[in-house]
Motif scaffolding. Structure first.
Motif, mmCIF file in Angstrom:
data_model
loop_
_atom_site.group_PDB
_atom_site.id
_atom_site.type_symbol
_atom_site.label_atom_id
_atom_site.label_comp_id
_atom_site.label_asym_id
_atom_site.label_seq_id
_atom_site.Cartn_x
_atom_site.Cartn_y
_atom_site.Cartn_z
ATOM 1 N N GLU A 555 41.326 23.407 1.627
ATOM 2 C CA GLU A 555 41.349 24.484 0.633
ATOM 3 C C GLU A 555 42.702 25.185 0.689
ATOM 4 O OE1 GLU A 555 39.005 28.629 -0.553
ATOM 5 O OE2 GLU A 555 38.494 27.549 1.278
ATOM 6 N N ALA A 556 43.420 25.150 -0.408
ATOM 7 C CA ALA A 556 44.737 25.783 -0.457
ATOM 8 C C ALA A 556 44.588 27.296 -0.278
ATOM 9 C CB ALA A 556 45.421 25.467 -1.781
ATOM 10 N N TYR A 557 45.587 27.917 0.310
ATOM 11 C CA TYR A 557 45.564 29.362 0.547
ATOM 12 C C TYR A 557 45.861 30.118 -0.751
ATOM 13 C CZ TYR A 557 45.807 28.457 5.592
ATOM 14 O OH TYR A 557 45.543 28.039 6.872
ATOM 15 N N PRO A 558 45.212 31.251 -0.941
ATOM 16 C CA PRO A 558 45.660 32.113 -2.034
ATOM 17 C C PRO A 558 47.077 32.588 -1.744
ATOM 18 C CG PRO A 558 44.073 33.267 -0.647
ATOM 19 C CD PRO A 558 44.116 31.842 -0.171
ATOM 20 N N GLU A 620 54.686 26.097 -4.206
ATOM 21 C CA GLU A 620 53.570 25.152 -4.262
ATOM 22 C C GLU A 620 53.956 23.796 -3.675
ATOM 23 O OE1 GLU A 620 51.443 27.132 -8.224
ATOM 24 O OE2 GLU A 620 52.489 25.211 -8.396
ATOM 25 N N SER A 626 47.586 27.795 -3.482
ATOM 26 C CA SER A 626 46.818 27.461 -4.673
ATOM 27 C C SER A 626 47.694 27.439 -5.917
ATOM 28 C CB SER A 626 45.683 28.466 -4.854
ATOM 29 O OG SER A 626 44.953 28.179 -6.038
ATOM 30 N N THR A 627 47.319 26.582 -6.838
ATOM 31 C CA THR A 627 47.975 26.529 -8.147
ATOM 32 C C THR A 627 47.125 27.192 -9.220
ATOM 33 O OG1 THR A 627 46.974 24.370 -8.649
ATOM 34 C CG2 THR A 627 49.134 24.380 -7.530
ATOM 35 N N GLU A 628 45.968 27.717 -8.834
ATOM 36 C CA GLU A 628 45.047 28.325 -9.790
ATOM 37 C C GLU A 628 45.379 29.798 -9.997
ATOM 38 O OE1 GLU A 628 42.880 26.465 -11.382
ATOM 39 O OE2 GLU A 628 43.572 24.736 -10.208
ATOM 40 N N ARG A 631 43.745 32.531 -8.016
ATOM 41 C CA ARG A 631 44.058 32.581 -6.588
ATOM 42 C C ARG A 631 45.518 32.951 -6.368
ATOM 43 N NH1 ARG A 631 40.408 32.683 -2.739
ATOM 44 N NH2 ARG A 631 41.213 30.972 -1.459
ATOM 45 N N LYS A 632 46.125 33.553 -7.386
ATOM 46 C CA LYS A 632 47.515 33.985 -7.296
ATOM 47 C C LYS A 632 47.605 35.471 -7.652
ATOM 48 C CE LYS A 632 49.332 30.830 -10.041
ATOM 49 N NZ LYS A 632 50.356 30.009 -10.746
#
Length: 745
Positions: A555-558, A620, A626-628, A631-632
């Motif tokens: 799970e990518a980090y925020p 990134e 995160s790329t979402e 979540r940014k």
């Protein structure tokens, strides 16, 4: 025979006036007054001082001096004018330079904590020349021994006992003895309802001042009248007569007390026996009070030593009499910056060795050798004289009276931050020929920037010790008008090379969050290089990753993109804002989501393009983020807030969490408000008060967003100017709101 001179001496002054009443003096002085609203509650005679109107934060004051008044008062045309007073940490004496505002000079700072302030104006013809002090000539002198001082009383919580109380006692002057050897003038306070024919004489407290002071200062700066009114009307002290005698007129207390006692007892209905007589003093007056006890142990039942010592010896025969006849012998001291701190510690040790029974109020950790300390001393001592006290221990929060050794000369790095917030600055003897050396730092009220004078030492070096509240600070020396970085402080501020930084741990908000956590709980700060749209140059960004950061986590980090302000660069959030420590503390407390924070260079670029096309793609690519959009997060201060908001208007939904500190701007006419609201989970705006020069622009931004229907939160105003204190408190509040459901107020 003493004579009572109530009609010509000090009389009671109520309402908005200090003990010394205002009076229009000096021909033409009225023309120099500035028409401005008076403070709603503050008590002072100087119309050049007013609480800032229409400010969401109370007790912020503006000092306004007509430029014409400066040359009239000092004979100096031009130069640098400042307001000097006990506005520094622990009520230390400090200086605020005034700036031009039309035909006036102004300085604005606060909020001021409730209590009494004393101040003066001063103009320095040149940086290496002495300043000339003055006060507003349109009101009467307030402080007898210091003609340029004026006072300002700020009422409020914690200072109720220093405020005027209806139905209180009376103040008047009293001449005693025969001049010049033993004659003097005392100030006398008689309690509410004083009856000179009462069958039972009143107990009497004799107060002595320090060398260089006037006995009138007990009323003018010590707020004796208000303190005694509050205690007596509240039933917390026995109704007594208080006599403020002149300890400066003689070298021995016997010469002070002989005529003073005799003439007081003839003129007032006061007791003549030692059981109903008390004595206390400051500094030299405290030494005389102890001397009086040693010479005549049965003359007093209560003795108070305020910031003072005693060099004499005490014979065994005197010890027994002192212990038998003295109900209260109580020692008081300010913190270790009190010049008499060591003397008080030594006195405690000598009394212990001699076997004299005494009480210690300990060391007041908040204030040093100032009237603020002695006001508290009197308030405590008067409750103990002539009645049984609840306990004989120190006041709550006071520290033990133990020997203090200041940092040795040449100790590095500086400033030396010691226990209990004692901070010591030092500048070497290579500046021995300087005439004016100050520390300029953000340790004024709400992070304002006073210049605090250093004291030259015997070897030519300069030193200043202050007790500073917990927090992170930035400072520099100013030597005869020239800014100088502390040469022994290894910290750096890339964008402001003359500043250094230091941190004081403490229980304040900033002290709590800017202190270092254990190494194992610290995140890592690394440098990310990216290609900027500004001429395709290589730029850098700081990146904070949480402890235990896993580049391969599924799970990518925020990710939080955080921007600096104008005149700053990508290093400031770490070097001055200490965002890494703030994140460490939040994460250690479990109050934030583990995230990656990117601090890039926003100077001289089209920021919406820079962040979306260069900064974000590089982050990134190099970090597991995160790329979402949801979540940014994106936030910034001042110029960085403008960059943040312009990105929001142009790219709604790219960053779901938005923070704007000391913000400005307006919603563009073509902005897609529906898309902004749909794609934004949190838009929170922060501002300092009117001292923050973007305050008005922030209000305009809020109005624009409200009018256009942009959903947002306006955080409570943070007291302070356009400063890191405000921005640190903003980001401390913002971080726990990021990347959580239901983020908001």
């Amino acid at each position: 025979m003493g004579s009572r001179q109530g009609t010509t001496g000090l009389r009671r002054r109520r309402g908005r006036q200090a003990v010394a009443a205002t009076a229009a003096v000096a021909m033409g002085a009225a023309a120099l007054l500035v028409a401005q609203p008076a403070a709603a509650d503050a008590i002072g005679a100087d119309p050049w001082v007013a609480e800032v109107p229409n400010n969401p934060v109370q007790d912020v004051y503006r000092f306004t001096v007509p430029s014409a008044a400066v040359s009239a008062a000092t004979g100096i045309a031009g130069g640098q004018t400042a307001v000097e007073g006990n506005f520094g940490p622990g009520k230390a004496w400090t200086t605020y330079n005034m700036g031009a505002s039309g035909a006036n000079l102004t300085a604005t700072f606060g909020p001021l904590e409730p209590g009494l302030y004393y101040y003066q104006y001063a103009t320095r013809p040149a940086a290496d020349q002495d300043a000339v002090a003055f006060r507003n000539p349109a009101f009467a002198q307030e402080v007898t021994s210091k003609p340029t001082l004026a006072t300002l009383f700020v009422p409020g919580p914690g200072a109720e006992w220093l405020a005027d109380a209806p139905g209180g006692g009376e103040l008047e002057t009293f001449s005693y003895g025969k001049a010049p050897r033993s004659g003097g003038e005392a100030v006398v306070w008689t309690p509410p309802g004083y009856d000179e024919d009462r069958a039972e004489p009143y107990p009497v407290l004799y107060l002595l001042q320090d060398e260089g002071q006037s006995p009138r200062e007990w009323a003018e700066l010590g707020r004796l009248e208000q303190i005694m009114d509050s205690l007596t009307l509240g039933g917390d002290a026995e109704p007594m007569v208080v006599v403020m005698g002149d300890a400066g007129m003689s070298d021995r207390v016997s010469r002070v007390t002989k005529d003073l006692f005799r003439d007081t007892e003839r003129a007032y209905n006061v007791a003549t026996d030692g059981e109903e007589r008390a004595i206390a003093g400051i500094g030299r007056g405290a030494a005389l009070a102890v001397e009086s006890l040693v010479e005549s142990p049965r003359d007093f039942s209560a003795v108070g030593v305020f910031s003072g010592g005693y060099d004499g010896s005490i014979r065994d025969s005197k010890v027994r009499k002192i212990n038998e006849s003295t109900d209260v012998l109580r020692l008081y001291a300010g913190n270790v910056t009190d010049p008499a701190y060591d003397d008080t510690v030594a006195l405690a040790a000598s009394l212990t060795t001699a076997g004299v029974e005494f009480q210690s109020d300990g060391s007041d950790p908040t204030t040093g050798g100032t009237w603020d300390t002695w006001q508290k001393n009197l308030h405590d001592f008067a409750q103990r004289a002539f009645r049984d006290a609840v306990d004989d221990g120190p006041s709550e929060g006071h520290l033990p009276l133990v020997p203090y050794t200041p940092p040795a000369a040449g100790t590095t790095p500086t400033p030396v931050v010691g226990e209990n917030g004692v901070v010591t600055f030092e500048l070497g003897a290579q500046y021995a020929d300087a005439t004016d050396v100050t520390v300029w730092a953000n340790f004024g009220p709400a992070g304002s920037w006073p210049r605090t004078p250093m004291v030259q030492q015997a070897d030519g070096s300069w030193r200043l010790s202050l007790v500073v509240p917990g927090g992170s600070y930035y400072d520099k020396f100013v030597v005869d008008g020239v800014d100088l970085k502390d040469p022994t402080n290894p910290t750096k501020v890339t964008s402001e090379p003359t500043w250094s930084t230091f941190t004081v741990e403490g229980d304040t908000l900033r002290g709590r969050y800017t202190s270092e956590v254990p190494a194992a709980a610290q995140g890592e700060v690394s440098v990310m290089t990216y290609t900027s749209t500004a001429g395709e140059q290589q730029r850098q960004a700081y990146v904070w990753t949480p402890p235990g950061y896993d580049a391969d986590r599924a799970e990518a980090y925020p990710v939080f993109y955080l921007q600096h302000g104008g005149g700053q660069t990508w290093t400031d959030w770490v070097e001055v804002g200490h965002i890494d420590r703030i994140l460490d503390n939040h994460l250690q407390d479990g109050t934030i989501v583990p995230m990656v924070v990117v601090m890039a260079n926003g100077n001289a670029v089209d920021f919406p393009r820079e962040v979306t096309e260069r900064i974000v793609p590089t982050a990134e690519a190099q970090y597991n983020v995160s790329t979402e959009g949801d979540r940014k997060a994106l936030a910034g201060l001042s110029m960085g807030s403008g960059a943040t908001l312009s990105t929001l208007w142009a790219h709604p939904g790219d960053f779901a969490y938005i923070g704007a500190m000391s913000a400005f701007g307006a919603v563009p006419a073509g902005a897609d408000v529906a898309a902004i609201n749909e794609g934004t989970k949190l838009l929170r705006v922060y501002s300092g008060d009117v001292q923050d020069f973007t305050y008005g622009a922030t209000l305009q931004l809020i109005s624009s967003m409200t009018t256009r229907g942009v959903e947002h939160e306006f955080a409570p105003i943070i007291p302070g100017p356009h400063s890191w204190d405000v921005w640190q408190k903003s980001v401390i509040d913002l971080l726990p709101r990021l990347f959580v459901d239901g983020a908001g107020a």
